[in-house]
Scaffold this active site. Structure first.
Site, mmCIF file in Angstrom:
data_model
loop_
_atom_site.group_PDB
_atom_site.id
_atom_site.type_symbol
_atom_site.label_atom_id
_atom_site.label_comp_id
_atom_site.label_asym_id
_atom_site.label_seq_id
_atom_site.Cartn_x
_atom_site.Cartn_y
_atom_site.Cartn_z
ATOM 1 N N PRO A 58 0.831 -1.209 0.000
ATOM 2 C CA PRO A 58 0.000 0.000 0.000
ATOM 3 C C PRO A 58 0.864 1.258 0.000
ATOM 4 C CG PRO A 58 -0.782 -1.575 1.631
ATOM 5 C CD PRO A 58 0.537 -2.086 1.141
ATOM 6 N N GLU A 59 0.434 2.254 -0.775
ATOM 7 C CA GLU A 59 1.164 3.513 -0.808
ATOM 8 C C GLU A 59 0.582 4.466 0.231
ATOM 9 O OE1 GLU A 59 2.445 4.848 -4.647
ATOM 10 O OE2 GLU A 59 2.218 2.859 -5.532
ATOM 11 N N LYS A 68 4.172 5.493 4.972
ATOM 12 C CA LYS A 68 3.518 4.183 4.982
ATOM 13 C C LYS A 68 3.357 3.629 6.399
ATOM 14 C CE LYS A 68 5.241 3.077 0.352
ATOM 15 N NZ LYS A 68 5.923 2.085 -0.506
ATOM 16 N N ARG A 74 14.117 9.565 10.151
ATOM 17 C CA ARG A 74 14.724 8.795 9.066
ATOM 18 C C ARG A 74 13.844 8.732 7.813
ATOM 19 N NH1 ARG A 74 13.510 4.410 12.767
ATOM 20 N NH2 ARG A 74 11.994 2.935 11.878
ATOM 21 N N ASN A 133 5.410 2.296 -6.135
ATOM 22 C CA ASN A 133 5.710 2.080 -7.545
ATOM 23 C C ASN A 133 4.744 2.795 -8.478
ATOM 24 O OD1 ASN A 133 7.408 1.031 -9.441
ATOM 25 N ND2 ASN A 133 6.545 -1.018 -9.444
ATOM 26 N N ARG A 169 12.311 -3.537 -8.432
ATOM 27 C CA ARG A 169 10.906 -3.205 -8.718
ATOM 28 C C ARG A 169 10.758 -2.903 -10.206
ATOM 29 N NH1 ARG A 169 8.005 -1.548 -4.257
ATOM 30 N NH2 ARG A 169 6.199 -1.860 -5.620
#
Length: 264
Positions: free
Chosen positions: A2-3, A52, A121, A162, A253
Site C-alpha cells: 500500500p502507498e 507508509k 529517518r 511504484n 521493482r
C-alpha cells in the site's frame, strides 16, 4: 505494498470509528499479546499516518505503530465481532465497530522518542502540511542515483510507491534514469505540487487516480485495461504519443515509462 494515501485513509477511518473510546485490544494470533495489554482498556486519542506508517496514540502515552508491508490488511466488522479467522495480529473492538489486522510487517508499541526517530529517518510526506519539499530536493540534488530509484526511497519522500513513482515521472516528462543531481529545483517544485494533489485525491477516492480527464476515455476503462499512463501498461501504446510503454527492473521493482515522452 500500500502507498501512503492508503495509510492516511486508514488513519482517518480509525479516527472516525474509534477515537475517544476505550478499546478492547487483543492479539488472537499471540504475536502482539504484550503490546495489546499496554493499550487495552485505554482511550484512543488519535490515529494518524506518516508515509507508509500508521500510528494509534492512546491516553496512557503508548503508541501502536503499524507497517502493513506487502500483506498487511485491516478488516472491519460490526460489534459483536465474530470469532477470529486466520492469523489476526491485533483486534480492536469499539462501541459499534471492530477491526482485525492480519499480516503486517510491523505491529509494535512505540513511545514519542520512537516516533521522533521514525520521522527523522523518513523523507517529507506529501500528505502532511508541515512537510518541506526542500528536504527531499536536497537529498535528490546531491545524488547521482537515478531519480526513478530515489523516489522509491522512503528517506527521500515518505509514502511514494511504484504507482505514484511511475505516473509522476510520466506526468512531468522526466526520464526515470536521469541522475538526481540533474533534476532542477523548478521541475521538482512542480512535481511536488502535483504529487500532493494526486495523493490527496487518492485519499478521497480510495484509489490512485493519475489520468487527466482528457485522457480518461471510455476506451481506457475497459476490462483489463489499467487506468494509468504507464504503470502496468508494458507494450501498450502511450496515451500521448503512441510509443509502446517499456518496463525493466530498477532496484528490484518494475519500472514503467515512455521512452519518447520521458526523454528529458
Amino acid at each position: 505494498m500500500p502507498e501512503g494515501h492508503t495509510l492516511h485513509r486508514l488513519a482517518r477511518a480509525h479516527q472516525k470509528s474509534f477515537a475517544g473510546q476505550e478499546l478492547e485490544v487483543s492479539s488472537p494470533q499471540g504475536r502482539f499479546v504484550e503490546g495489546a495489554e499496554w493499550v487495552t482498556g485505554h482511550v484512543l486519542l488519535r490515529a494518524d499516518a506518516w508515509g507508509k506508517h500508521l500510528l494509534h496514540r492512546y491516553d496512557n502515552g503508548a503508541i501502536v505503530h503499524v507497517h502493513l508491508g506487502l500483506y498487511g490488511k485491516f478488516t472491519d466488522q460490526p460489534v459483536p465481532m465474530k470469532d477470529p479467522v486466520g492469523q489476526v495480529r491485533m483486534r480492536l473492538v469499539g462501541r459499534d465497530k471492530g477491526t482485525d489486522l492480519r499480516g503486517p510487517t510491523r505491529c509494535e508499541i512505540f513511545d514519542e522518542s520512537d516516533v521522533d526517530a521514525l520521522v527523522a529517518r523518513l523523507g517529507p510526506d506529501p500528505l502532511r502540511r508541515e512537510s518541506d519539499p526542500d528536504k527531499a530536493f536536497h537529498r535528490i540534488h546531491k545524488s547521482s542515483v537515478a531519480i526513478g530509484a530515489l523516489l522509491m526511497e522512503q528517506d527521500v519522500v515518505a509514502g511514494i510507491g511504484n504507482v505514484y513513482r511511475a505516473e509522476l515521472l510520466f506526468r512531468h516528462g522526466v526520464d526515470p534514469f536521469l541522475p538526481g543531481r540533474k533534476l532542477d529545483v523548478e521541475r521538482w517544485s512542480e512535481m511536488w505540487v502535483d504529487l500532493v494533489d494526486l495523493m490527496k485525491l487518492g485519499v478521497r477516492r480510495g484509489r490512485i487516480v493519475t489520468l487527466r480527464p482528457e485522457h480518461d476515455s471510455a476506451a481506457s476503462r475497459g476490462p483489463g485495461r489499467p487506468r494509468s499512463y504507464v504503470y502496468k501498461r508494458t507494450g501498450l501504446p502511450c496515451r500521448i504519443c503512441g510509443t509502446p510503454i517499456r518496463t525493466q527492473d530498477m532496484k528490484g521493482r518494475n519500472l514503467f515509462w515512455c521512452p519518447t515522452c520521458q526523454a528529458d
